[in-house]
Motif scaffolding. Structure first.
Motif, mmCIF file in Angstrom:
data_model
loop_
_atom_site.group_PDB
_atom_site.id
_atom_site.type_symbol
_atom_site.label_atom_id
_atom_site.label_comp_id
_atom_site.label_asym_id
_atom_site.label_seq_id
_atom_site.Cartn_x
_atom_site.Cartn_y
_atom_site.Cartn_z
ATOM 1 N N ASN A 293 -17.546 -15.284 -3.147
ATOM 2 C CA ASN A 293 -16.131 -14.920 -2.925
ATOM 3 C C ASN A 293 -15.827 -13.492 -3.406
ATOM 4 O O ASN A 293 -14.894 -13.266 -4.184
ATOM 5 C CB ASN A 293 -15.187 -15.933 -3.586
ATOM 6 N N GLU B 259 -15.005 -14.703 6.622
ATOM 7 C CA GLU B 259 -13.735 -15.427 6.481
ATOM 8 C C GLU B 259 -12.602 -14.509 6.055
ATOM 9 O O GLU B 259 -11.443 -14.854 6.243
ATOM 10 C CB GLU B 259 -13.890 -16.585 5.488
ATOM 11 N N ASP C 159 -22.017 -18.703 -2.239
ATOM 12 C CA ASP C 159 -20.818 -17.956 -1.861
ATOM 13 C C ASP C 159 -20.193 -17.406 -3.132
ATOM 14 O O ASP C 159 -19.776 -18.176 -3.994
ATOM 15 C CB ASP C 159 -19.853 -18.911 -1.139
ATOM 16 N N LYS D 46 -23.969 -25.747 -0.362
ATOM 17 C CA LYS D 46 -23.467 -24.391 -0.661
ATOM 18 C C LYS D 46 -22.732 -24.412 -1.990
ATOM 19 O O LYS D 46 -21.999 -25.352 -2.275
ATOM 20 C CB LYS D 46 -22.545 -23.863 0.444
ATOM 21 N N GLU E 158 -23.230 -15.174 0.288
ATOM 22 C CA GLU E 158 -22.003 -15.033 1.090
ATOM 23 C C GLU E 158 -20.967 -14.204 0.346
ATOM 24 O O GLU E 158 -20.753 -14.406 -0.848
ATOM 25 C CB GLU E 158 -21.477 -16.443 1.374
ATOM 26 N N GLU E 159 -20.336 -13.314 1.071
ATOM 27 C CA GLU E 159 -19.298 -12.435 0.533
ATOM 28 C C GLU E 159 -19.696 -11.867 -0.833
ATOM 29 O O GLU E 159 -19.019 -12.098 -1.835
ATOM 30 C CB GLU E 159 -17.961 -13.175 0.450
ATOM 31 N N GLN F 22 -16.921 -20.352 9.309
ATOM 32 C CA GLN F 22 -16.432 -20.868 8.025
ATOM 33 C C GLN F 22 -15.525 -22.047 8.340
ATOM 34 O O GLN F 22 -14.667 -21.967 9.229
ATOM 35 C CB GLN F 22 -15.671 -19.751 7.300
ATOM 36 N N HIS G 202 -20.200 -22.245 -4.773
ATOM 37 C CA HIS G 202 -19.278 -21.137 -5.003
ATOM 38 C C HIS G 202 -19.465 -20.710 -6.459
ATOM 39 O O HIS G 202 -18.680 -21.063 -7.330
ATOM 40 C CB HIS G 202 -17.847 -21.556 -4.691
HETATM 41 MG MG LIG Z 1 -16.815 -18.610 1.943
#
Ligand SMILES: [Mg+2]
Length: 365
Positions: free
Chosen positions: A195, A246, A193, A168, A219-220, A295, A170
């Motif tokens: 965020n 999360e 992700d 994964k 994600e998000e 998460q 970020h």
């Molecule tokens: Mg996350």
């Protein structure tokens, strides 16, 4: 005094120095060189000790919440009283339905599950319906490298060499995903992700840049994270699954998203919402096509609670593991990650207690 009376509830910050082969990433507006959470130690009158974990960015605030609010309400009560936590949630609801007070109660909830399982002489998963698998795959969750393609390739290679088979990121750009895809090859699932990177009108173009490189989920994607309607609309027009949870506004809000299929993957954090709520959300997913993928960006008792939950839930999912070098790896001897896999503990409770130096607060500052 009955043996099962709660005698003490103590919060012990756990601030683990780490590096990720690059300069410190920013978190909450400042450079981050530790991964913070807090141990929650519960002891009953007969001397039994159980452990939970709370989300914690500011240790002084969380310790104050335990000392002034949580411990006074919990001490003297029976640990197996089912009304204890729901009653505390209602008594404290004016202090916020998410945030540090709720995170403190989440840690107490995990500790009470550990205690319950220890007193029953059973592994935690037995209390969650029993394990459906003996081992759980972990995925390597890379911190942010700000689209530095050379670093992303290097760290991806390192994770693959350690035996991880899922990654994964970020990151927020198609180029970052492309760099990791080139390194990992076509078969490796790569989650991205962001965020909460984008406003709804910004998301489509940014996500379109990622699509050629086959993200497993995004994600998000949206700010603010609780905008269910915008998420549902994005889900309908996006060919890649979405994941959120999360930063759920509350346990009930996330459960509703699971039931309504707002996104394909819901991600409860046990150190924010508690294990009871995460279990409830996992069960709400059964039969409706939503997948519970907790998460797990933490390393203490909450990590073990998530492992038991994932082992016991219907849908098979991988467990998130932040891919960093820690100054101390909790449970490295008792519940190690080996070539990207975790054995599900069968000893009573969570399966292991924090090591003595963690319990003694050696990583509290
Ligand atoms: Mg996350």
């Amino acid at each position: 005094m009955p043996a099962n009376t709660i005698a003490s509830v103590v919060c012990i910050p756990m601030r683990l120095p780490f590096h990720h082969w690059s300069r410190p990433p920013l978190f909450a507006g400042r450079p981050r060189d530790r991964l913070d959470s807090a141990l929650v130690r519960v002891q009953t009158a007969d001397g039994t000790v159980a452990w939970g974990e709370s989300y914690c960015v500011e240790p002084r605030a969380l310790q104050a919440i335990f000392e002034t609010l949580v411990a006074p309400l919990a001490c003297g009560r029976l640990a197996d009283d089912d009304t204890l936590l729901p009653g505390m949630q209602r008594l404290l609801h004016n202090l916020g339905r998410s945030g540090p007070v709720v995170h403190a109660l989440a840690g107490l909830d995990i500790a009470l599950w550990d205690l319950r399982a220890k007193r029953a002489g059973l592994p935690l998963h037995a209390l969650l319906g029993g394990k459906r698998r003996n081992r759980v795959r972990a995925y390597a969750s890379l911190l942010q490298y700000y689209a530095d393609e050379r670093l992303l390739a290097q760290v991806t290679e390192r994770a693959l060499a350690e035996g991880y088979t899922e990654i994964k990121l970020h990151e927020r750009t198609g180029a970052a995903l492309a760099a990791v895809r080139r390194t990992a090859g076509p078969q490796v699932p790569i989650m991205v992700d962001t965020n909460c990177a984008w406003l709804p009108h910004e998301a489509d173009a940014a996500m379109a840049a990622m699509l050629p490189h086959q993200p497993f989920w995004i994600e998000e994607p949206l700010w603010p994270p609780e905008d269910d309607a915008a998420l549902a609309a994005l889900r309908d027009r996006c060919p890649v699954p979405l994941a959120v949870g999360e930063n759920a506004a509350s346990a009930l809000a996330l459960r509703r998203m699971a039931e309504q299929g707002t996104v394909q993957y819901v991600q409860p954090s046990v150190i924010k919402l508690g294990l009871s709520a995460a279990l409830d959300i996992a069960r709400a997913c059964d039969g409706v096509g939503t997948v519970c993928a907790p998460q797990v960006a933490f390393f203490g008792p909450g990590f073990l609670a998530s492992l038991h939950l994932i082992a016991a839930q219907q849908a098979e999912v991988s467990l998130e593991r932040l891919f960093v070098a820690l100054a101390h790896v909790p449970y490295a001897g008792s519940v190690p990650i080996e070539r990207g896999w975790l054995q599900v503990p069968d000893t009573p409770g969570l399966g292991a207690d924090p090591e003595d130096d963690l319990a003694a607060g050696c990583f509290a500052d």
